[in-house]
Write a protein that holds these residues in place. Structure first.
Motif, PDB file in Angstrom:
ATOM      1  N   VAL A  28       3.596  -7.994   3.406  1.00 24.37           N
ATOM      2  CA  VAL A  28       4.386  -7.123   3.067  1.00 24.37           C
ATOM      3  C   VAL A  28       4.279  -5.590   3.733  1.00 24.37           C
ATOM      4  N   ASP A  29       5.443  -4.906   3.592  1.00 25.28           N
ATOM      5  CA  ASP A  29       5.433  -3.672   4.122  1.00 25.28           C
ATOM      6  C   ASP A  29       4.604  -2.834   3.494  1.00 25.28           C
ATOM      7  N   GLY A  30       3.815  -1.826   4.296  1.00 26.57           N
ATOM      8  CA  GLY A  30       2.825  -0.989   3.600  1.00 26.57           C
ATOM      9  C   GLY A  30       3.629   0.243   2.895  1.00 26.57           C
ATOM     10  N   VAL A  31       3.038   1.138   2.065  1.00 28.65           N
ATOM     11  CA  VAL A  31       3.617   2.215   1.680  1.00 28.65           C
ATOM     12  C   VAL A  31       3.849   3.256   2.725  1.00 28.65           C
ATOM     13  N   SER A  32       4.917   3.947   2.766  1.00 27.68           N
ATOM     14  CA  SER A  32       5.238   4.608   3.740  1.00 27.68           C
ATOM     15  C   SER A  32       4.243   6.122   3.575  1.00 27.68           C
ATOM     16  N   GLY A  33       3.866   6.511   4.806  1.00 29.05           N
ATOM     17  CA  GLY A  33       2.957   7.760   4.593  1.00 29.05           C
ATOM     18  C   GLY A  33       1.292   7.354   4.414  1.00 29.05           C
ATOM     19  N   ALA A  34       1.110   6.028   4.188  1.00 27.09           N
ATOM     20  CA  ALA A  34      -0.242   5.647   3.664  1.00 27.09           C
ATOM     21  C   ALA A  34      -0.522   4.413   4.459  1.00 27.09           C
ATOM     22  N   SER A  35      -0.202   4.398   5.855  1.00 31.05           N
ATOM     23  CA  SER A  35      -0.615   3.297   6.533  1.00 31.05           C
ATOM     24  C   SER A  35      -1.856   2.744   6.635  1.00 31.05           C
ATOM     25  N   VAL A  36      -2.837   3.678   6.756  1.00 29.03           N
ATOM     26  CA  VAL A  36      -4.127   3.418   6.625  1.00 29.03           C
ATOM     27  C   VAL A  36      -4.743   2.796   5.329  1.00 29.03           C
ATOM     28  N   SER A  37      -4.398   3.403   4.255  1.00 28.27           N
ATOM     29  CA  SER A  37      -4.714   2.796   3.146  1.00 28.27           C
ATOM     30  C   SER A  37      -4.276   1.511   2.679  1.00 28.27           C
ATOM     31  N   SER A  38      -2.680   1.321   3.240  1.00 30.20           N
ATOM     32  CA  SER A  38      -2.038  -0.054   3.128  1.00 30.20           C
ATOM     33  C   SER A  38      -2.725  -1.261   3.683  1.00 30.20           C
ATOM     34  N   ALA A  39      -3.156  -0.759   5.134  1.00 31.13           N
ATOM     35  CA  ALA A  39      -3.741  -1.919   5.817  1.00 31.13           C
ATOM     36  C   ALA A  39      -5.179  -2.263   5.228  1.00 31.13           C
ATOM     37  N   ALA A  40      -5.820  -1.247   4.592  1.00 30.38           N
ATOM     38  CA  ALA A  40      -7.223  -1.561   4.039  1.00 30.38           C
ATOM     39  C   ALA A  40      -6.913  -2.336   2.737  1.00 30.38           C
ATOM     40  N   ILE A  41      -5.985  -2.122   2.246  1.00 32.39           N
ATOM     41  CA  ILE A  41      -5.652  -2.896   0.708  1.00 32.39           C
ATOM     42  C   ILE A  41      -5.446  -4.226   1.290  1.00 32.39           C
ATOM     43  N   LYS A  42      -4.492  -4.625   2.046  1.00 30.34           N
ATOM     44  CA  LYS A  42      -4.236  -5.767   2.581  1.00 30.34           C
ATOM     45  C   LYS A  42      -5.363  -6.463   3.129  1.00 30.34           C
ATOM     46  N   GLU A  43      -6.319  -5.891   3.799  1.00 32.12           N
ATOM     47  CA  GLU A  43      -7.676  -6.501   4.387  1.00 32.12           C
ATOM     48  C   GLU A  43      -8.447  -6.906   3.412  1.00 32.12           C
ATOM     49  N   ALA A  44      -8.662  -6.024   2.285  1.00 30.03           N
ATOM     50  CA  ALA A  44      -9.541  -6.368   1.026  1.00 30.03           C
ATOM     51  C   ALA A  44      -9.048  -7.537   0.196  1.00 30.03           C
ATOM     52  N   VAL A  45      -7.473  -7.642   0.121  1.00 32.74           N
ATOM     53  CA  VAL A  45      -7.153  -8.888  -0.829  1.00 32.74           C
ATOM     54  C   VAL A  45      -7.138 -10.026   0.088  1.00 32.74           C
ATOM     55  N   ASN A  46      -7.092  -9.793   1.514  1.00 33.73           N
ATOM     56  CA  ASN A  46      -7.044 -10.957   2.169  1.00 33.73           C
ATOM     57  C   ASN A  46      -8.835 -11.502   2.259  1.00 33.73           C
ATOM     58  N   ASP A  47      -9.603 -10.554   2.146  1.00 36.69           N
ATOM     59  CA  ASP A  47     -11.086 -11.214   2.027  1.00 36.69           C
ATOM     60  C   ASP A  47     -11.058 -11.919   0.939  1.00 36.69           C
ATOM     61  N   ALA A  48     -10.482 -11.228  -0.349  1.00 37.73           N
ATOM     62  CA  ALA A  48     -10.588 -11.908  -1.551  1.00 37.73           C
ATOM     63  C   ALA A  48     -10.162 -13.443  -1.651  1.00 37.73           C
ATOM     64  N   LEU A  49      -8.891 -13.477  -0.876  1.00 37.80           N
ATOM     65  CA  LEU A  49      -8.160 -14.775  -0.814  1.00 37.80           C
ATOM     66  C   LEU A  49      -8.920 -15.789   0.098  1.00 37.80           C
ATOM     67  N   THR A  50      -9.518 -15.234   0.986  1.00 33.89           N
ATOM     68  CA  THR A  50     -10.507 -16.139   1.907  1.00 33.89           C
ATOM     69  C   THR A  50     -11.445 -17.062   0.925  1.00 33.89           C
ATOM     70  N   LYS A  51     -12.051 -16.171   0.094  1.00 36.72           N
ATOM     71  CA  LYS A  51     -13.004 -16.761  -0.983  1.00 36.72           C
ATOM     72  C   LYS A  51     -12.359 -17.580  -2.138  1.00 36.72           C
ATOM     73  N   ALA A  52     -11.054 -17.687  -1.955  1.00 32.99           N
ATOM     74  CA  ALA A  52     -10.247 -18.566  -3.113  1.00 32.99           C
ATOM     75  C   ALA A  52      -9.929 -19.906  -2.577  1.00 32.99           C
ATOM     76  N   LYS A  53     -10.208 -19.888  -1.175  1.00 38.63           N
ATOM     77  CA  LYS A  53      -9.869 -21.363  -0.575  1.00 38.63           C
ATOM     78  C   LYS A  53     -10.757 -22.255  -0.903  1.00 38.63           C
TER      79      LYS A  53
END
Length: 122
Positions: free
Chosen positions: A97-122
């Motif tokens: 999904v698109d990140g939040v405008s003006g918060a690209s670093v934070s958006s990328a980190a949140i996506k990375e953390a969610v992907n980390d969690a989803l990896t554990k859910a496989k």
């Protein structure tokens, strides 16, 4: 007539062979479908001010809730990503999904953390 039947059988075999790679593909490919139900924690060390941690709930193989459990993001900037991005991910059933405008670093980190969690859910 024998040659016509052989051609027909050959065409059927060729058609089936072309369809074999498509077996298993569906409209849900690339979504959360297929994850094990439960609650999973994910972490990204790449927030603007350090680590971002999330808790991701999976129900019926789909992402049903995302909570950012800890972060050090800047109030009014990175905190907008903390507030908005989980809903976007749940709606899309994907971190693509698109990140939040003006918060690209934070958006990328949140996506990375969610992907980390989803990896554990496989």
């Amino acid at each position: 007539m024998k040659q016509w039947t052989t051609r027909k059988i050959g065409a059927v075999i060729l058609s089936v062979a072309c369809l074999i790679p498509l077996v298993g593909c569906s409209a849900e490919s690339g979504t959360a479908s297929g994850y094990k139900d439960g609650s999973y924690e994910g972490i990204s060390p790449n927030g603007i001010h350090g680590e971002i941690a999330v808790a991701v709930a999976i129900t019926g193989g789909k992402i049903t809730d995302i909570k950012v459990t800890s972060h050090g993001e800047t109030e009014g900037i990175g905190s907008l990503a903390v507030e908005q991005l989980p809903g976007k991910i749940i709606e899309a059933q994907s971190t693509e999904v698109d990140g939040v405008s003006g918060a690209s670093v934070s958006s990328a980190a949140i996506k990375e953390a969610v992907n980390d969690a989803l990896t554990k859910a496989k």
